[in-house]
Design a protein around this motif. Structure first.
Motif, PDB file in Angstrom:
ATOM      1  N   ALA A   1      25.675  41.177   8.755  1.00 52.40           N
ATOM      2  CA  ALA A   1      27.540  41.151   8.723  1.00 52.40           C
ATOM      3  C   ALA A   1      27.563  39.624   9.505  1.00 52.40           C
ATOM      4  CB  ALA A   1      27.978  42.095   9.617  1.00 52.40           C
ATOM      5  N   CYS A   2      26.816  39.194  10.605  1.00 49.17           N
ATOM      6  CA  CYS A   2      27.246  37.858  11.134  1.00 49.17           C
ATOM      7  C   CYS A   2      26.840  36.799  10.380  1.00 49.17           C
ATOM      8  CB  CYS A   2      26.332  37.935  12.210  1.00 49.17           C
ATOM      9  SG  CYS A   2      26.834  38.926  13.670  1.00 49.17           S
ATOM     10  N   ARG A   3      25.846  36.924   9.460  1.00 51.57           N
ATOM     11  CA  ARG A   3      25.403  35.950   8.570  1.00 51.57           C
ATOM     12  C   ARG A   3      26.543  35.726   7.458  1.00 51.57           C
ATOM     13  NH1 ARG A   3      20.144  37.474   6.128  1.00 51.57           N
ATOM     14  NH2 ARG A   3      19.235  36.944   8.173  1.00 51.57           N
ATOM     15  N   GLN A   4      26.803  36.501   6.833  1.00 49.11           N
ATOM     16  CA  GLN A   4      28.023  36.667   5.875  1.00 49.11           C
ATOM     17  C   GLN A   4      29.171  36.036   6.366  1.00 49.11           C
ATOM     18  OE1 GLN A   4      29.088  36.246   2.780  1.00 49.11           O
ATOM     19  NE2 GLN A   4      27.915  38.132   2.151  1.00 49.11           N
ATOM     20  N   ALA A   5      29.412  36.647   7.721  1.00 48.10           N
ATOM     21  CA  ALA A   5      30.731  35.863   8.331  1.00 48.10           C
ATOM     22  C   ALA A   5      30.834  34.582   8.430  1.00 48.10           C
ATOM     23  CB  ALA A   5      31.106  36.913   9.641  1.00 48.10           C
TER      24      ALA A   5
ATOM     25  N   LEU B   1      34.866  40.533  -2.583  1.00 48.75           N
ATOM     26  CA  LEU B   1      35.661  40.075  -1.281  1.00 48.75           C
ATOM     27  C   LEU B   1      36.170  38.730  -1.436  1.00 48.75           C
ATOM     28  CD1 LEU B   1      36.445  41.164   2.079  1.00 48.75           C
ATOM     29  CD2 LEU B   1      35.752  38.721   2.139  1.00 48.75           C
ATOM     30  N   GLU B   2      35.042  37.786  -1.879  1.00 48.68           N
ATOM     31  CA  GLU B   2      35.598  36.520  -1.968  1.00 48.68           C
ATOM     32  C   GLU B   2      36.628  36.274  -3.002  1.00 48.68           C
ATOM     33  OE1 GLU B   2      31.384  34.836  -1.486  1.00 48.68           O
ATOM     34  OE2 GLU B   2      32.071  33.394  -2.721  1.00 48.68           O
ATOM     35  N   ARG B   3      36.502  36.920  -4.264  1.00 47.95           N
ATOM     36  CA  ARG B   3      37.435  36.764  -5.103  1.00 47.95           C
ATOM     37  C   ARG B   3      38.794  37.385  -4.529  1.00 47.95           C
ATOM     38  NH1 ARG B   3      33.021  37.453  -8.468  1.00 47.95           N
ATOM     39  NH2 ARG B   3      32.852  39.369  -7.918  1.00 47.95           N
ATOM     40  N   TRP B   4      38.708  38.368  -4.029  1.00 47.37           N
ATOM     41  CA  TRP B   4      40.139  39.166  -3.321  1.00 47.37           C
ATOM     42  C   TRP B   4      40.701  38.114  -2.274  1.00 47.37           C
ATOM     43  CZ3 TRP B   4      41.956  40.537   1.423  1.00 47.37           C
ATOM     44  CH2 TRP B   4      43.012  41.362   1.294  1.00 47.37           C
ATOM     45  N   TRP B   5      39.797  37.502  -1.480  1.00 51.45           N
ATOM     46  CA  TRP B   5      40.310  36.448  -0.474  1.00 51.45           C
ATOM     47  C   TRP B   5      40.900  35.315  -1.062  1.00 51.45           C
ATOM     48  CZ3 TRP B   5      39.703  37.009   4.785  1.00 51.45           C
ATOM     49  CH2 TRP B   5      40.007  35.910   5.585  1.00 51.45           C
ATOM     50  N   ARG B   6      40.243  34.756  -2.305  1.00 44.53           N
ATOM     51  CA  ARG B   6      40.891  33.747  -2.901  1.00 44.53           C
ATOM     52  C   ARG B   6      42.095  33.935  -3.695  1.00 44.53           C
ATOM     53  NH1 ARG B   6      37.144  29.727  -2.499  1.00 44.53           N
ATOM     54  NH2 ARG B   6      34.834  30.454  -1.944  1.00 44.53           N
ATOM     55  N   GLY B   7      42.182  35.121  -4.145  1.00 46.44           N
ATOM     56  CA  GLY B   7      43.175  35.517  -5.071  1.00 46.44           C
ATOM     57  C   GLY B   7      44.445  35.931  -4.431  1.00 46.44           C
ATOM     58  N   ALA B   8      45.103  36.694  -5.044  1.00 42.61           N
ATOM     59  CA  ALA B   8      46.469  37.050  -4.519  1.00 42.61           C
ATOM     60  C   ALA B   8      46.507  37.953  -3.146  1.00 42.61           C
ATOM     61  CB  ALA B   8      47.261  38.075  -5.642  1.00 42.61           C
ATOM     62  N   GLY B   9      45.201  38.928  -3.126  1.00 44.74           N
ATOM     63  CA  GLY B   9      45.083  39.682  -1.835  1.00 44.74           C
ATOM     64  C   GLY B   9      45.483  39.227  -0.774  1.00 44.74           C
TER      65      GLY B   9
ATOM     66  N   ALA C   1      33.169  28.540   4.332  1.00 42.76           N
ATOM     67  CA  ALA C   1      33.319  28.541   2.989  1.00 42.76           C
ATOM     68  C   ALA C   1      34.867  28.868   2.264  1.00 42.76           C
ATOM     69  CB  ALA C   1      32.409  29.083   1.897  1.00 42.76           C
ATOM     70  N   LEU C   2      35.380  29.870   2.804  1.00 43.90           N
ATOM     71  CA  LEU C   2      36.385  30.441   2.423  1.00 43.90           C
ATOM     72  C   LEU C   2      37.928  29.742   2.722  1.00 43.90           C
ATOM     73  CD1 LEU C   2      36.244  34.185   2.648  1.00 43.90           C
ATOM     74  CD2 LEU C   2      35.928  32.696   0.641  1.00 43.90           C
ATOM     75  N   PRO C   3      38.757  29.444   1.995  1.00 40.87           N
ATOM     76  CA  PRO C   3      39.972  28.841   2.342  1.00 40.87           C
ATOM     77  C   PRO C   3      40.380  29.600   3.478  1.00 40.87           C
ATOM     78  CG  PRO C   3      40.189  29.984   0.162  1.00 40.87           C
ATOM     79  CD  PRO C   3      38.752  30.135   0.570  1.00 40.87           C
TER      80      PRO C   3
END
Ligand code: C2E
Ligand code: CA
Ligand code: CA
Length: 769
Positions: A573-577, A747-755, A583-585
């Protein structure tokens, strides 16, 4: 034309000050020394307004107001009461006698003038027939009409509540701060008990144990909920001395001084007494000592006579400690009782037995006839168990056994203070025979077989071990078919074959890297922005597909494999976070929550592992939240507190998971090193259905905020729940309304998308299989 104000005030200095301020504001003033004088003056001359103190000799302010309002000649004369507002009950009484408004003492001269002007203007407007509107409110079961000109009274009620909240904050630094905050809440409850008949209604409805005692220490009333804690119906308490119906003891069973002191203080009419903490118990003959928080407050009624005392008793962790289906203590409360049974018996050199009863049909009935039928069967078995526990042949045992619901169709019985193992085995046979048999469920006869596992200990054995032993014995008994009893044999530490196989499978899964983490977004309620995610474990089994944590975490907990799984989950989880934060906006705010099991908290390497993981993954400690469940605290509060404190010193934040289901009385959350509270799903699910659930959430939020803690609501599934949670000031939320737990890619798609930025995402993707 000068407006004429009649001032009723017994203190000459107060009267002079009022006269001065009113005349300065351009009013004509007539003074009256008391209520009777004021009434006479009012009847004899024409005034525009009466301003009256409440406490006066003879006719007091309430009575003056009541008489004015009862007089057809005078009833349109506005009456304003002066109050220190020390007691919210004054507002209620003022409403009853028809007062038009309040002024708080000490008053501000400008406010005094403005308030009077407003009242007079409103009166004129109303007289002109232009302002007939108002609201009706239901307060303490009675209807009051609050016309617009009395709106101020509502404002004052609100202000009183605001004061309470502010007080909570200010008290934070002080040792008695939270106890005081609870009293503040109980003040609100106290306001409910104005008159005896109404009190009866309140006593019936009150979900807490509350006993009212007169100045001689005799019980004059009790809430119906007290029966649960004190074991006596309220009618049997009335008339008896308090110490007879409620024996307050310390851990060793010795009576504490609280109750006697309380009565003495009450006789002197002294201020509120609070006795709380972890060494206050109510002794219950068949149940054993029950830990409570105890509050007492004297209730003054006029000047004469000794005061009544209201005593509130709250079982520690009493928010949700009973299983709703069987009405037996749930596994958490049961484990606590078992702990106390083991400790008490071991101290006296006796044995404690734990009996686990497994019922073969409960799950089958639930699957074939529906969950309600399964529940009905379980409830019927539990009812029979309760009867058996009350059976006279058990009364010659030193202590009375107590039952509990362990979950998944298993019931438990703790037998403290037994001398011989054979006593427990004999009772086990009785249970197996008497609980097996036919039950009527939804008009169908269901034949059920009970298998009983028995584990006995003479030592202070951890209850988790005792539970494991008795469960595995029960599983073995079940394997034999028919009603049977199996005694756990500590010398061989036998485990059942299926158990061993499942454990082996899980080990293989870990080695082969079949575990995954899914991430469920967490959203800030106020802005609708997602702020991070909770990591939730899944098992990608080549044969069974995606297996949820409910099917392997309990096994991992019991076998200790959870320590290994937990370490892996933390690193992953730490690595992913860390990756997402880069990377995420908007990812710089990303927070990841990781669940920590009780076993991990006991792992001496935990601290080193957490700091090493943070260093290796480069994750900022501030963006890691470690979630522990309340039950962890029930095990060993002192050492848990110490470990959590050290974790927090690393910069990591601590969340208290499933809050409200177990032990976390808000009273001791204060002393715990935690940063956020995660309100259990059960309370969120109850929004709109059970008023208490929202009330619990609201109280949690209020007090949590007073302590500087954040509140997360979990299991938010509907828009209505989101709106209520937003309204009570809850900070964060997660649940299917926003999104289910997602694979990292999703999750990445969700984060970048409308969600990410819409507060509500209606179309949540189906769970991935
Ligand atoms: P939890 O920590 O209370 O996690 C929340 C659970 O509620 C998750 O179930 C989540 O999928 C579910 N949930 C979230 N939103 C909703 C909703 O709107 N409605 C409903 N009905 N459910 C919702 P999940 O993933 O099955 O996890 C169950 C439990 O397993 C967790 O409860 C946690 O106690 C444990 N667990 C999961 N992963 C780990 C782990 O890595 N380590 C440890 N020690 N325990 C874990
Ligand atoms: Ca959690
Ligand atoms: Ca939870």
């Amino acid at each position: 034309m000068t407006l004429q104000v009649l001032v009723a005030e017994d203190s000459p200095t107060q009267a002079a000050a009022l006269q001065h301020h009113l005349e300065a504001a351009g009013y004509g003033v007539t003074l009256a020394r008391d209520g009777a004088a004021a009434l006479e003056l009012a009847q004899g001359a024409s005034f525009d307004l009466v301003l009256s103190d409440i406490v006066m000799p003879g006719l007091d302010g309430f009575e003056l107001c009541r008489r004015i309002k009862a007089d057809p000649e005078l009833q349109r004369l506005p009456v304003v009461l002066l109050t220190s507002l020390a007691d919210p009950m004054e507002v209620v009484r003022a409403l009853e006698v028809g007062a038009d408004n309040f002024l708080r003492k000490p008053y501000d001269p400008d406010q005094l003038a403005t308030r009077l002007r407003t009242i007079l203007v409103q009166r004129d407007v109303r007289a002109a027939g232009r302002l007939q509107m108002g609201v009706e409110i239901l307060l303490l079961g009675r209807r009051f009409s609050i016309t617009s000109e009395r709106q101020q009274i509502l404002d004052l009620l609100v202000a009183t509540f605001e004061d309470l909240v502010v007080t909570n904050r200010q008290l934070r630094v002080r040792e008695d701060e939270l106890a005081a905050a609870q009293i503040a809440l109980e003040e609100q409850l106290r306001a409910v008990g104005v008159e005896r008949e109404r009190l009866q209604g309140v006593l019936a409805a009150l979900p807490e144990a509350m006993v009212i005692v007169d100045g001689h220490g005799r019980v004059t009333g009790a809430s119906e909920a007290s029966e649960h804690l004190l074991g006596l119906p309220p009618e049997q308490m009335v008339g008896r001395p308090l110490h007879e119906v409620c024996r307050v003891v310390d851990r060793s069973g010795a009576p504490t001084a609280s109750i006697a002191a309380l009565r003495d203080d009450a006789a002197r009419g002294e201020a509120i007494v609070v006795s709380s903490g972890f060494d206050t118990y109510v002794a219950r003959p068949r149940v054993g000592p029950v830990p409570v928080v105890l509050h007492a407050a004297p209730v003054r009624r006029g000047a004469a006579g000794p005061a009544d005392v209201v005593v509130m008793l709250r079982e520690v962790g009493g928010l949700a400690y009973h299983d709703p289906v069987t009405r037996l203590p749930n596994h958490i409360l049961f484990a606590d009782r078992l702990t106390r049974a083991v400790e008490g018996s071991a101290a006296r050199g006796w044995l404690t037995a734990l009996l686990v009863v497994k019922l073969d049909r409960v799950e089958l009935v639930a699957e074939t006839m529906g969950q309600a039928a399964g529940d009905q069967l379980l409830a019927a078995v539990a009812a029979r168990l309760v009867d058996l526990l009350a059976a006279p042949e058990l009364t010659d045992l030193a202590d009375i056994p107590s039952g509990g619901h362990l979950g998944a169709g298993a019931l438990g019985v703790a037998m403290p203070g037994i001398r011989r193992e054979v006593d427990a085995v004999r009772f086990g046979h009785q249970l197996a025979e008497r609980l097996s048999g036919s039950y009527r469920v939804a008009d169908v006869e269901v034949t059920c077989t009970a298998s009983v596992g028995v584990a006995v200990t003479a030592r202070r054995e951890p209850v988790a071990d005792l539970l494991r032993s008795a469960r595995s014995a029960a599983a073995a008994a079940e394997g034999r078919g028919g009603p049977s009893v199996e005694v756990f044999d500590p010398s061989t530490r036998l485990r059942t074959a299926t158990w061993l196989r499942a454990e082996a499978d899980l080990r293989v899964a870990i080695q082969r890297g079949q575990l995954r983490l899914h991430y469920q977004p967490e959203v800030a309620l106020a802005t609708g922005t997602s702020v991070g995610a909770e990591a939730l474990a899944r098992w990608q089994d080549p044969e069974r597909g995606l297996v949820g944590p409910a099917d392997f975490i309990p096994l991992a907990e019991e076998t200790g494999l959870i320590v290994e799984i937990g370490r892996w989950a933390l690193v992953e989880a730490c690595r992913q976070a860390a990756r997402w934060r880069a990377a995420l906006p908007g990812g710089r705010e990303f927070m990841v929550s990781v669940n920590l099991s009780a076993r991990q908290l006991e792992d001496p390497q935990l601290l080193a592992h957490v700091s090493q993981t943070l260093a290796e993954t480069g994750l900022d400690a501030r963006s890691l939240v470690l979630e522990i469940t309340e039950s962890v605290l029930a095990r060993d509060l002192a050492s848990a507190t110490q470990v959590l404190g050290r974790l927090r010193a690393l910069g990591v934040r601590i969340g208290l998971d499933d809050f409200g289901t177990g032990y976390s009385s808000l009273l001791y959350v204060r002393s715990l090193p935690v940063d956020l509270l995660k309100v259990d799903r059960a309370f969120v699910a109850g929004i709109g259905e059970r008023a208490e659930d929202l009330a619990v959430i609201r109280a949690t939020v209020q007090l949590a905020h007073a302590l500087g803690l954040m509140v997360v609501a979990e299991g938010v599934e509907t828009e209505a729940q989101r709106l209520e949670l937003l309204d009570v000031g809850c900070d964060l939320a997660q649940g299917h309304l926003f999104s289910r737990a997602l694979t990292p890619g999703d999750l990445e798609r969700w984060w970048r998308g409308a969600g990410r930025r819409t507060s509500v995402r209606r179309a949540t993707p189906p769970p991935r299989r």
